[in-house]
Design a protein around this motif. Structure first.
Motif, short mmCIF file in Angstrom:
data_model
loop_
_atom_site.label_atom_id
_atom_site.label_comp_id
_atom_site.label_asym_id
_atom_site.label_seq_id
_atom_site.Cartn_x
_atom_site.Cartn_y
_atom_site.Cartn_z
N GLY A 1 29.74 2.32 85.71
CA GLY A 1 29.38 3.62 86.28
C GLY A 1 29.44 4.64 85.16
N SER A 2 30.19 5.72 85.37
CA SER A 2 30.29 6.71 84.30
C SER A 2 31.63 7.41 84.39
N GLY A 3 32.02 8.06 83.30
CA GLY A 3 33.24 8.85 83.34
C GLY A 3 34.19 8.48 82.21
N PHE A 4 34.86 9.48 81.63
CA PHE A 4 35.64 9.22 80.41
C PHE A 4 36.91 8.42 80.69
N LYS B 1 27.48 16.19 87.08
CA LYS B 1 28.94 16.18 86.97
C LYS B 1 29.55 15.94 88.35
N ALA B 2 30.60 15.13 88.39
CA ALA B 2 31.29 14.93 89.66
C ALA B 2 32.79 14.91 89.40
N TYR C 1 33.16 11.91 86.69
CA TYR C 1 31.95 11.06 86.57
C TYR C 1 30.86 11.94 85.97
N LEU C 2 30.22 11.45 84.91
CA LEU C 2 29.28 12.32 84.18
C LEU C 2 28.08 11.53 83.70
N SER C 3 26.89 12.01 84.05
CA SER C 3 25.66 11.39 83.56
C SER C 3 24.79 12.44 82.91
N PHE C 4 24.29 12.12 81.72
CA PHE C 4 23.28 12.98 81.08
C PHE C 4 21.92 12.31 81.25
N ARG D 1 32.64 18.09 67.21
CA ARG D 1 33.29 16.98 67.92
C ARG D 1 34.21 17.47 69.05
N GLU D 2 34.89 18.60 68.79
CA GLU D 2 35.79 19.10 69.85
C GLU D 2 35.01 19.50 71.09
N THR D 3 33.85 20.13 70.85
CA THR D 3 33.02 20.54 72.00
C THR D 3 32.47 19.30 72.70
N GLN D 4 32.06 18.32 71.89
CA GLN D 4 31.58 17.06 72.49
C GLN D 4 32.65 16.48 73.43
N ASP D 5 33.89 16.42 72.93
CA ASP D 5 34.98 15.87 73.76
C ASP D 5 35.16 16.70 75.04
N LYS D 6 35.10 18.03 74.87
CA LYS D 6 35.28 18.90 76.05
C LYS D 6 34.21 18.62 77.10
N ILE D 7 32.98 18.44 76.64
CA ILE D 7 31.88 18.19 77.59
C ILE D 7 32.10 16.85 78.29
N PHE D 8 32.39 15.81 77.50
CA PHE D 8 32.55 14.48 78.10
C PHE D 8 33.76 14.42 79.03
N GLN D 9 34.77 15.26 78.73
CA GLN D 9 36.00 15.18 79.54
C GLN D 9 36.05 16.26 80.62
N SER D 10 34.90 16.88 80.89
CA SER D 10 34.89 18.03 81.79
C SER D 10 34.96 17.64 83.27
N CYS D 11 34.83 16.35 83.58
CA CYS D 11 34.85 15.93 84.98
C CYS D 11 35.14 14.43 85.03
#
Ligand SMILES: Cc1cc2nc3c(=O)[nH]c(=O)nc-3n(C[C@H](O)[C@H](O)[C@H](O)COP(=O)(O)OP(=O)(O)OC[C@H]3O[C@@H](n4cnc5c(N)ncnc54)[C@H](O)[C@@H]3O)c2cc1C
Length: 444
Positions: free
Chosen positions: A136-139, A242-243, A225-228, A213-223
């Protein structure tokens, strides 16, 4: 660059078109239309023990895009459609191999529990999805198979074996076997207390945010389940799905207009493919997990309704932006063939043959138009571009590569699977050309 002749996913031509049996998307015609539907385990044992059955494969719901489910020769396809029992306990759910995620979700939800994750659509067979390392998705979300704790299998000999994760060192080899180590007829996976999900969808997220990289981590860890999604036309995610999980109503996340400058959609839902009818797609806002953690409603045709083919490669999370840029630079080779690409994080695990073994990865997925011959031509270009990241493919989707490359990338895991197949199935009745090719397995 590899020759496209080496790709083990050419559609097989059948002379009698009335007798053909195909995958869900009708991009692959199987070598046999002899589908049998046993009603109990003894019947599966009898099929495997019958010396006349030299080419056997199980079939799930056919949501694969290569020949992994094919018998290669005229043979027997075993459908587990009669194996539908489901039993929900506090910590686990045990289900027959004919069960789809849609069915499992209903049982688990009724018992006040939840599945930890689901692939983008609930229409697919659960066991079939485990075989190909579906995710599925999610960090914090590993492959679906990471939640499996036990299963029952009919080995190629016809003997039965019960596997428990905590007791069997080779547990995952018998699932990640390309369907070559037996017919799984029952499985048990972990479940968790029920939860709610808040879903939000934003459009046009600029890729420049991933430069830091810090912003990348923030985006990926913002929720959770995450799909781009991207159509590769611009350096943007066309949409970001985002879920976020929550239990009590008062913990429901607040609606936000923007997410890193991307704007929330103004409608209740959209389709991942720009311009397509959104009616099969789930709604934004809060609701039960059972109607929010996938993209497509169970009773609607998912994705592009089968008018499609798929490819996916897993890139180390550390190389995410580099891979994104590299693919953007070669987009003129594939942009006319792609309906949409989806990019999803898969958490590191320690599972043999897993594309996320030992490192966090991002799955780079392509939903292609049904232009098989052109896709086959472009795959080697994509594979060469990504080669420096040593990506593993999604085993259920279209890819080229070859046994030597997989051997390099999977190392001892592949050698061990090969040994197990030689031990359990010396006659190779569950082994097809797909497995032979990618495992460098000779037909003696
Ligand atoms: C629209 C769409 C969306 C998708 N979304 C995702 C996603 O979000 N994430 C993702 O990772 N993948 C996704 N996929 C890919 C899909 O999850 C995998 O291809 C999955 O393996 C399909 O399972 P299946 O049972 O339908 O396939 P099948 O081709 O029927 O089976 C897959 C393999 O499992 C074997 N098998 C099946 N049942 C058994 C059994 N009981 N015992 C032993 N072997 C068995 C078959 O022989 C075959 O080798 C998607 C596919 C489609 C079409």
């Amino acid at each position: 660059m590899q020759n496209s002749d080496t790709i083990e996913n050419q559609p097989i031509q059948s002379e009698d078109q009335t007798q053909i049996h195909q995958n869900w998307a009708k991009t692959i015609t199987y070598s046999t239309s002899n589908v049998v539907t046993p009603t109990n385990v003894e019947e599966i044992q009898a099929i495997l023990r019958n010396p006349e059955n030299k080419h056997i494969k199980a079939q799930g719901t056919g949501h694969t895009f290569n020949n992994i489910a094919d018998t290669t020769h005229d043979g027997v396809l075993i459908s587990l459609q009669n194996f539908k029992d489901v039993q929900v306990d506090d910590e686990t759910v045990t289900f027959g191999s004919g069960v789809t995620y849609s069915e499992l979700i209903q049982y688990v939800d009724k018992a006040g529990r939840a599945l930890p994750n689901v692939p983008s659509l609930p229409h697919i067979n659960v066991v079939g999805s485990m075989i190909t390392a579906t995710h599925g998705s999610g960090f914090k979300q590993p492959l679906m198979v990471a939640h499996v704790v036990a299963f029952d299998i009919v080995l190629p000999s016809g003997d039965l074996k019960h596997f428990k994760k905590d007791e069997e060192e080779d547990f995952f080899y018998y699932i990640h076997s390309f369907g070559s180590l037996g017919i799984i007829y029952r499985m048990t996976m972990k479940i968790e207390p029920s939860f709610q999900v808040f879903k939000a969808i934003y459009q046009d997220l600029d890729w420049s945010f991933f430069d830091d990289r810090e912003t990348q981590d923030k985006i990926f860890q913002s929720c959770d389940y995450l799909s781009f999604f991207t159509d590769w036309k611009e350096r943007k995610m066309t949409s970001v799905w985002k879920a976020t999980k929550f239990i009590k109503d008062e913990d429901c996340p607040k609606y936000e207009d923007t997410f890193f400058n991307a704007e929330h959609i103004k409608t209740e839902h959209i389709h991942p493919v720009r311009g397509r009818d959104p009616s099969p797609c789930v709604f934004v806002g809060a609701g039960s997990w059972r109607e929010k953690i996938y993209h497509f409603f169970p009773d609607a045709p998912p994705s592009s309704g089968g008018d499609e083919s798929h490819t996916e490669f897993f890139i180390p999370y550390n190389n995410f932006k580099e891979a994104l840029d590299a693919l953007y630079d070669i987009r003129e080779h594939f942009i006319h063939l792609v309906q949409v690409s989806e990019l999803r994080f898969v958490c590191a695990d320690d599972i043999p043959l897993s594309p996320a073994k030992g490192q966090n990865v991002v799955g780079f997925h392509w939903t292609w138009f049904r232009k098989h011959d052109e896709i086959i031509q472009v795959l080697p270009i994509i594979e060469e571009t990504l080669a420096k990241f040593n990506p593993l493919p999604h085993y259920g989707k279209l890819f080229g590569l070859n046994g030597d490359i997989l051997q390099e990338r999977l190392g001892d895991d592949l050698a061990k699977l090969r040994d197990l197949i030689r031990k359990h199935d010396p006659e190779q009745k569950l082994v097809n050309n797909f497995t032979r090719k990618y495992l460098n397995l000779r037909q003696d």
